[in-house]
Design a protein around this motif. Structure first.
Motif, PDB file in Angstrom:
ATOM      1  N   GLU A   1       9.869   1.549  10.795  1.00  0.00           N
ATOM      2  CA  GLU A   1       9.179   2.310  10.060  1.00  0.00           C
ATOM      3  C   GLU A   1       9.245   1.613   8.502  1.00  0.00           C
ATOM      4  OE1 GLU A   1       9.395   7.002   8.654  1.00  0.00           O
ATOM      5  OE2 GLU A   1      10.704   6.323  10.191  1.00  0.00           O
ATOM      6  N   SER A   2      10.415   1.060   8.255  1.00  0.00           N
ATOM      7  CA  SER A   2      10.562   0.588   6.849  1.00  0.00           C
ATOM      8  C   SER A   2       9.646  -0.583   6.675  1.00  0.00           C
ATOM      9  CB  SER A   2      11.989  -0.024   6.781  1.00  0.00           C
ATOM     10  OG  SER A   2      12.133  -0.579   5.459  1.00  0.00           O
ATOM     11  N   ILE A   3       9.250  -1.473   7.723  1.00  0.00           N
ATOM     12  CA  ILE A   3       8.513  -2.485   7.654  1.00  0.00           C
ATOM     13  C   ILE A   3       7.229  -2.042   7.667  1.00  0.00           C
ATOM     14  CG2 ILE A   3       7.685  -4.499   9.029  1.00  0.00           C
ATOM     15  CD1 ILE A   3      10.400  -4.882  10.191  1.00  0.00           C
ATOM     16  N   VAL A   4       6.899  -1.166   8.375  1.00  0.00           N
ATOM     17  CA  VAL A   4       5.287  -0.536   8.539  1.00  0.00           C
ATOM     18  C   VAL A   4       5.078   0.032   7.013  1.00  0.00           C
ATOM     19  CG1 VAL A   4       3.829   1.387   9.273  1.00  0.00           C
ATOM     20  CG2 VAL A   4       5.199  -0.142  10.748  1.00  0.00           C
ATOM     21  N   ASN A   5       5.875   0.673   6.376  1.00  0.00           N
ATOM     22  CA  ASN A   5       5.778   1.450   5.029  1.00  0.00           C
ATOM     23  C   ASN A   5       5.246   0.322   3.985  1.00  0.00           C
ATOM     24  OD1 ASN A   5       5.499   4.136   6.255  1.00  0.00           O
ATOM     25  ND2 ASN A   5       7.876   4.289   5.870  1.00  0.00           N
ATOM     26  N   ALA A   6       6.222  -0.498   4.032  1.00  0.00           N
ATOM     27  CA  ALA A   6       6.044  -1.593   3.267  1.00  0.00           C
ATOM     28  C   ALA A   6       4.696  -2.388   3.156  1.00  0.00           C
ATOM     29  CB  ALA A   6       7.200  -2.835   3.056  1.00  0.00           C
ATOM     30  N   ALA A   7       4.236  -2.518   4.334  1.00  0.00           N
ATOM     31  CA  ALA A   7       2.980  -3.264   4.524  1.00  0.00           C
ATOM     32  C   ALA A   7       1.925  -2.488   4.370  1.00  0.00           C
ATOM     33  CB  ALA A   7       2.913  -3.635   5.962  1.00  0.00           C
TER      34      ALA A   7
ATOM     35  N   ARG B   1       2.045  -0.093   1.686  1.00  0.00           N
ATOM     36  CA  ARG B   1       1.860  -0.120   0.347  1.00  0.00           C
ATOM     37  C   ARG B   1       1.143  -1.016  -0.026  1.00  0.00           C
ATOM     38  NH1 ARG B   1       4.658   3.957  -1.961  1.00  0.00           N
ATOM     39  NH2 ARG B   1       6.144   5.342  -0.912  1.00  0.00           N
ATOM     40  N   GLU B   2       1.441  -2.196   0.439  1.00  0.00           N
ATOM     41  CA  GLU B   2       0.914  -3.690   0.082  1.00  0.00           C
ATOM     42  C   GLU B   2      -0.464  -3.641   0.226  1.00  0.00           C
ATOM     43  OE1 GLU B   2       1.559  -8.699   0.334  1.00  0.00           O
ATOM     44  OE2 GLU B   2       3.110  -6.945   1.178  1.00  0.00           O
ATOM     45  N   GLU B   3      -0.853  -3.396   1.560  1.00  0.00           N
ATOM     46  CA  GLU B   3      -2.344  -3.731   1.793  1.00  0.00           C
ATOM     47  C   GLU B   3      -3.204  -2.511   1.407  1.00  0.00           C
ATOM     48  OE1 GLU B   3      -3.718  -6.255   3.131  1.00  0.00           O
ATOM     49  OE2 GLU B   3      -1.857  -7.095   3.403  1.00  0.00           O
ATOM     50  N   VAL B   4      -2.801  -1.240   1.208  1.00  0.00           N
ATOM     51  CA  VAL B   4      -3.427  -0.229   0.761  1.00  0.00           C
ATOM     52  C   VAL B   4      -3.788  -0.521  -0.947  1.00  0.00           C
ATOM     53  CG1 VAL B   4      -3.491   2.266   0.222  1.00  0.00           C
ATOM     54  CG2 VAL B   4      -2.919   1.348   2.455  1.00  0.00           C
ATOM     55  N   GLY B   5      -2.586  -0.937  -1.482  1.00  0.00           N
ATOM     56  CA  GLY B   5      -2.566  -1.276  -2.969  1.00  0.00           C
ATOM     57  C   GLY B   5      -3.661  -2.223  -3.210  1.00  0.00           C
ATOM     58  N   ARG B   6      -4.050  -3.111  -2.382  1.00  0.00           N
ATOM     59  CA  ARG B   6      -5.353  -4.104  -2.494  1.00  0.00           C
ATOM     60  C   ARG B   6      -6.521  -3.466  -2.248  1.00  0.00           C
ATOM     61  NH1 ARG B   6      -2.751  -9.364   0.753  1.00  0.00           N
ATOM     62  NH2 ARG B   6      -0.747  -9.589  -0.403  1.00  0.00           N
ATOM     63  N   SER B   7      -6.634  -2.209  -1.552  1.00  0.00           N
ATOM     64  CA  SER B   7      -7.994  -1.847  -1.303  1.00  0.00           C
ATOM     65  C   SER B   7      -8.157  -0.842  -2.194  1.00  0.00           C
ATOM     66  CB  SER B   7      -7.889  -1.684   0.020  1.00  0.00           C
ATOM     67  OG  SER B   7      -7.565  -2.438   1.078  1.00  0.00           O
ATOM     68  N   ASN B   8      -9.508  -0.412  -2.272  1.00  0.00           N
ATOM     69  CA  ASN B   8     -10.222   0.893  -2.956  1.00  0.00           C
ATOM     70  C   ASN B   8      -9.750   2.049  -2.068  1.00  0.00           C
ATOM     71  OD1 ASN B   8     -10.909  -0.595  -5.364  1.00  0.00           O
ATOM     72  ND2 ASN B   8     -12.929  -0.979  -4.417  1.00  0.00           N
ATOM     73  N   SER B   9      -9.591   3.033  -2.663  1.00  0.00           N
ATOM     74  CA  SER B   9      -9.454   4.408  -1.846  1.00  0.00           C
ATOM     75  C   SER B   9     -10.553   4.672  -0.958  1.00  0.00           C
ATOM     76  CB  SER B   9      -9.129   5.532  -2.789  1.00  0.00           C
ATOM     77  OG  SER B   9     -10.289   5.891  -3.741  1.00  0.00           O
ATOM     78  N   GLU B  10     -11.834   4.330  -1.379  1.00  0.00           N
ATOM     79  CA  GLU B  10     -13.134   4.663  -0.223  1.00  0.00           C
ATOM     80  C   GLU B  10     -12.946   3.784   0.874  1.00  0.00           C
ATOM     81  OE1 GLU B  10     -16.902   4.627  -2.126  1.00  0.00           O
ATOM     82  OE2 GLU B  10     -16.040   5.340  -4.160  1.00  0.00           O
ATOM     83  N   ASP B  11     -12.431   2.626   0.883  1.00  0.00           N
ATOM     84  CA  ASP B  11     -12.410   1.625   1.613  1.00  0.00           C
ATOM     85  C   ASP B  11     -11.202   2.094   2.883  1.00  0.00           C
ATOM     86  OD1 ASP B  11     -14.280   0.223   0.713  1.00  0.00           O
ATOM     87  OD2 ASP B  11     -12.943  -1.358  -0.242  1.00  0.00           O
ATOM     88  N   VAL B  12     -10.286   2.782   2.210  1.00  0.00           N
ATOM     89  CA  VAL B  12      -9.000   2.962   2.984  1.00  0.00           C
ATOM     90  C   VAL B  12      -9.460   4.301   3.951  1.00  0.00           C
ATOM     91  CG1 VAL B  12      -6.664   3.637   3.062  1.00  0.00           C
ATOM     92  CG2 VAL B  12      -7.376   1.850   1.798  1.00  0.00           C
ATOM     93  N   ILE B  13     -10.266   5.264   3.236  1.00  0.00           N
ATOM     94  CA  ILE B  13     -10.613   6.410   3.771  1.00  0.00           C
ATOM     95  C   ILE B  13     -11.666   6.248   5.020  1.00  0.00           C
ATOM     96  CG2 ILE B  13     -11.656   8.876   3.340  1.00  0.00           C
ATOM     97  CD1 ILE B  13     -10.439   8.829   0.609  1.00  0.00           C
ATOM     98  N   ALA B  14     -12.605   5.219   4.592  1.00  0.00           N
ATOM     99  CA  ALA B  14     -13.790   5.331   5.654  1.00  0.00           C
ATOM    100  C   ALA B  14     -14.316   3.806   5.824  1.00  0.00           C
ATOM    101  CB  ALA B  14     -14.612   6.369   5.280  1.00  0.00           C
TER     102      ALA B  14
END
Length: 281
Positions: A117-123, A125-138
């Motif tokens: 769970e720690s590894i997944v949460n870190a990944a 945060r890193e990948e979502v931090g590189r993407s726009n919210s619209e891309d993550v949502i849909a």
């Protein structure tokens, strides 16, 4: 009688001893499980085949699930590249591929849950931090999940945890309730602006097409008029009488064609000569 009674008691004690011994030295592995035999805390051997197996009285058996194991990560609030905060809920599927290494590095499935769970949460945060919210949502959620899955798999393999990552997925990615309306309005405004730009580009393209078509039409019309004038000049040169008649017909059409023209002329005017004599003039 006493001998028979003593024999019965001895047999009962022997059977009980055998049962206790069997319970100590025998163990069963289910087809959905894999086992690790441990002696004084050190792993001795791995048992992967289902059935009945033996061990020494000084050994203990740890059993692990052979199937894919589902892990629901805790809900996390992360910040996307456009500084929008998102509530992300993910899950992981993994399989224990090396019970001995799993025992050495993680020990139990509860410890494995915390570590993964720690590894997944870190990944996340890193990948979502590189993407726009619209891309993550849909928009590009599949690409974001693939990047997270690859990153988690690399970290798990580098840590030599004895597990294999099967899948990592984002179950839910939503805006916090306080931000939903503001973000929705901003997204709506952006879509309207994009639509207006597309309409403007379409109108500009239409004008260019019409202008090009008009230019081509004028060119064709000019060429046709030049050929027509050339033909008329050639014909008029061969027959002056026909040329005079044709020009008079054009004058009649221009003067009387609309039907609302009033002319005051003398009956013997040259204008009417073809009405009286015809083409022979």
């Amino acid at each position: 009688m006493n001998n028979l009674k003593g024999t019965t008691v001895f047999a009962g004690v022997a059977v009980l001893a055998l049962v206790i011994l069997a319970n100590v030295v025998l163990f069963k592995v289910d087809q959905r499980q894999q086992a690790l035999v441990v002696r004084f805390g050190d792993p001795v051997r791995t048992v992967l085949t289902p059935g009945l197996h033996m061990k020494s009285p000084f050994e203990t058996v740890l059993k692990f699930d052979k199937r894919n194991i589902a892990l629901n990560a805790n809900e996390e609030e992360v910040t996307a590249a456009d500084q929008e905060r998102l509530v992300v809920d993910a899950f992981v599927r993994y399989r224990i591929t090396d019970p001995r290494q799993f025992y050495r590095t993680l020990g139990t499935e509860s410890v494995a849950k915390d570590r993964l769970e720690s590894i997944v949460n870190a990944a996340l945060r890193e990948e979502v931090g590189r993407s726009n919210s619209e891309d993550v949502i849909a928009g590009k959620r599949a690409q974001v999940m693939a990047a997270i899955r690859a990153k988690v798999a690399r970290q798990v393999a580098a840590g030599d945890l004895g597990v294999q990552i099967i899948d990592v997925r984002i179950k839910r990615a939503d805006l916090p309730p306080a931000n939903e309306q503001a973000v929705f309005e901003r997204m709506q405004t952006a879509r309207k602006q994009e639509a207006a730009e597309l309409r403007a580009m379409g109108e500009q393209k239409r004008r260019e097409i019409v202008a090009t078509a008009y230019e081509e039409a004028e060119t064709i019309r000019g060429d046709a008029d030049a050929q027509r004038a050339q033909l008329f000049a050639s014909s008029f040169g061969r027959d002056p009488a026909f040329a005079s008649f044709y020009r008079s017909m054009q004058a009649y059409e221009a003067s009387l064609g609309k039907g609302d023209t009033t002319l005051v002329l003398s009956p013997d005017s040259a204008f009417f000569r073809y009405f009286e004599k015809g083409p022979a003039g």
